[in-house]
Design a protein around this motif. Structure first.
Motif, PDB file in Angstrom:
ATOM      1  N   TYR A  88      -0.803   8.869  -5.355  1.00 51.72           N
ATOM      2  CA  TYR A  88      -2.224   8.521  -5.374  1.00 51.72           C
ATOM      3  C   TYR A  88      -3.110   9.666  -4.908  1.00 51.72           C
ATOM      4  O   TYR A  88      -4.219   9.832  -5.413  1.00 51.72           O
ATOM      5  N   LEU A 130       0.825  -1.203   0.000  1.00 51.74           N
ATOM      6  CA  LEU A 130       0.000   0.000   0.000  1.00 51.74           C
ATOM      7  C   LEU A 130       0.861   1.257   0.000  1.00 51.74           C
ATOM      8  O   LEU A 130       0.591   2.214  -0.745  1.00 51.74           O
ATOM      9  N   SER A 150      -7.739   1.697  -5.303  1.00 52.96           N
ATOM     10  CA  SER A 150      -8.485   2.316  -6.398  1.00 52.96           C
ATOM     11  C   SER A 150      -9.959   1.965  -6.350  1.00 52.96           C
ATOM     12  O   SER A 150     -10.802   2.739  -6.808  1.00 52.96           O
ATOM     13  N   ALA A 171      -3.765   4.972 -12.612  1.00 53.57           N
ATOM     14  CA  ALA A 171      -2.655   4.807 -11.679  1.00 53.57           C
ATOM     15  C   ALA A 171      -1.938   3.475 -11.896  1.00 53.57           C
ATOM     16  O   ALA A 171      -0.701   3.424 -11.940  1.00 53.57           O
ATOM     17  N   LEU A 172      -2.708   2.397 -12.031  1.00 53.13           N
ATOM     18  CA  LEU A 172      -2.081   1.093 -12.267  1.00 53.13           C
ATOM     19  C   LEU A 172      -1.389   1.040 -13.628  1.00 53.13           C
ATOM     20  O   LEU A 172      -0.319   0.451 -13.765  1.00 53.13           O
ATOM     21  N   THR A 178       2.002  -5.146  -4.761  1.00 53.32           N
ATOM     22  CA  THR A 178       1.741  -3.726  -5.026  1.00 53.32           C
ATOM     23  C   THR A 178       0.570  -3.561  -5.978  1.00 53.32           C
ATOM     24  O   THR A 178      -0.243  -2.647  -5.826  1.00 53.32           O
ATOM     25  N   THR A 179       0.472  -4.458  -6.971  1.00 56.72           N
ATOM     26  CA  THR A 179      -0.657  -4.404  -7.895  1.00 56.72           C
ATOM     27  C   THR A 179      -1.976  -4.630  -7.170  1.00 56.72           C
ATOM     28  O   THR A 179      -2.949  -3.903  -7.383  1.00 56.72           O
ATOM     29  N   TYR A 191       2.693   1.680  -3.433  1.00 55.31           N
ATOM     30  CA  TYR A 191       1.778   2.133  -4.480  1.00 55.31           C
ATOM     31  C   TYR A 191       1.418   3.599  -4.290  1.00 55.31           C
ATOM     32  O   TYR A 191       1.418   4.386  -5.244  1.00 55.31           O
ATOM     33  N   TRP A 192       1.102   3.972  -3.066  1.00 61.48           N
ATOM     34  CA  TRP A 192       0.721   5.356  -2.772  1.00 61.48           C
ATOM     35  C   TRP A 192       1.851   6.313  -3.146  1.00 61.48           C
ATOM     36  O   TRP A 192       1.618   7.385  -3.716  1.00 61.48           O
ATOM     37  N   GLN A 194       4.571   5.731  -5.236  1.00 58.57           N
ATOM     38  CA  GLN A 194       5.060   5.694  -6.619  1.00 58.57           C
ATOM     39  C   GLN A 194       4.121   6.400  -7.585  1.00 58.57           C
ATOM     40  O   GLN A 194       4.579   7.015  -8.550  1.00 58.57           O
ATOM     41  N   VAL A 195       2.825   6.292  -7.373  1.00 54.14           N
ATOM     42  CA  VAL A 195       1.881   6.877  -8.335  1.00 54.14           C
ATOM     43  C   VAL A 195       1.323   8.222  -7.871  1.00 54.14           C
ATOM     44  O   VAL A 195       0.496   8.812  -8.577  1.00 54.14           O
ATOM     45  N   GLY A 233      -2.751  -1.629  -5.008  1.00 56.75           N
ATOM     46  CA  GLY A 233      -3.237  -0.517  -5.812  1.00 56.75           C
ATOM     47  C   GLY A 233      -4.667  -0.718  -6.286  1.00 56.75           C
ATOM     48  O   GLY A 233      -5.471   0.215  -6.288  1.00 56.75           O
TER      49      GLY A 233
END
Length: 292
Positions: free
Chosen positions: A83, A74, A267, A245-246, A259-260, A77-78, A80-81, A263
């Motif tokens: 979010y 989590l 989402s 985002a993904l 991570t996928t 992902y938050w 890197q993208v 994410g």
């Protein structure tokens, strides 16, 4: 002897649910439970793998219970993208499209359904045909139009595009509803001296409030889930939406399954929360005309 069949017939009429309590009812219920379970399986796997470590996922597989609950997926992902920026973009775009799309649909339908514009059926038919045009056929001219007007890679371009797209369906739906609007209400408003604008906001809108609420919810969710046009029109990370985002992480060598899944879980949560908050409004709007 003739009294007994008559009594049974009267009892059957008094108990209409008598035939709904048989084996067929339980069979239908069992099928619904099984179907709901199959639908929830992917979400359960996503939730299960979102809190695993990459080593736990690769060693024990996606069906195993996490050896320890990790929040690294989590957090990665938050970070890197970005979010929070994509969440804000999705809220702004979807909220603006929902409000503007309902307003534009209402004004168009009011002119077509009550204003009785000449060639009304042809115009409503054009709106129906517009709903059938695939987005792939629209994206090329929309891209060049956004470039020419300086709106490319801006949230405003996506808001304008989806406001028009969603209002095509809304206009078709509301025009059909307003075509059968009670004339007695319109005549009463005219006798009271109400003009067309006053009639719209004081008579038509309160009557259509449940339907407008349903359209607002649908427009928000539909716009939130859009992927193709935002993918083409929004190329900067600061303007992209949650569904992108993904896709923004595709090709990254540091990307992993945990991570996928994390994410996908993050989402999905906003739309689930939005649906739960407005579930009663949606149900009331759908069933408001079922019972007179």
């Amino acid at each position: 002897m003739a009294v007994i069949p008559a009594a049974r017939a009267v009892r059957s009429r008094r108990d209409p649910d008598r035939y709904r309590k048989g084996p067929m009812r339980w069979l239908v219920l069992a099928l619904l439970v099984v179907t709901a379970g199959l639908v929830l399986v992917p979400f359960a796997l996503m939730l299960l793998n979102a809190f695993k470590s990459p080593a736990d996922y690769s060693g024990n597989g996606p069906l195993s219970w996490p050896s320890s609950f990790q929040l690294d997926g989590l957090a990665n992902y938050w970070r890197q993208v970005r979010y929070e920026q994509k969440l804000l973009n999705s809220i702004v775009i979807s909220g603006a499209v929902a409000v503007l799309g309902v307003l534009l649909s209402l004004l168009n339908a009011y002119a077509l359904g009550i204003g009785r514009v000449r060639g009304r059926m042809w115009i409503v038919g054009l709106f129906l045909m517009a709903n059938m045009i695939p987005q792939e056929a629209l994206v090329y001219p929309l891209y060049h139009l956004a470039k020419a007007t300086g709106l490319y890679n801006s949230r405003l371009s996506v808001i304008i595009i989806f406001t028009v797209i969603q209002s095509a369906f809304g206009t078709y739906l509301l025009a059909s509803v307003l075509g059968t609007f009670p004339k007695s209400l319109l005549e009463a408003a005219a006798l009271d001296g109400a003009g067309r604008w006053t009639t719209l906001w004081r008579v038509v809108v309160p009557t259509l409030r449940p339907t407008l609420s349903v359209l607002l919810i649908f427009f928000f969710i539909w716009t939130w889930n859009e992927f193709f046009i935002p993918l083409v029109m929004l190329i900067d990370n600061s303007t992209q939406t949650v569904p992108l985002a993904l896709a923004a992480l595709q090709g990254d060598r540091l990307m992993d399954a945990t991570t996928t899944n994390a994410g996908a879980l993050i989402s999905l949560l906003p739309t689930v929360i939005f649906f739960l908050l407005f579930q009663r409004t949606l149900t009331r709007g759908v069933t408001v005309g079922a019972v007179k």
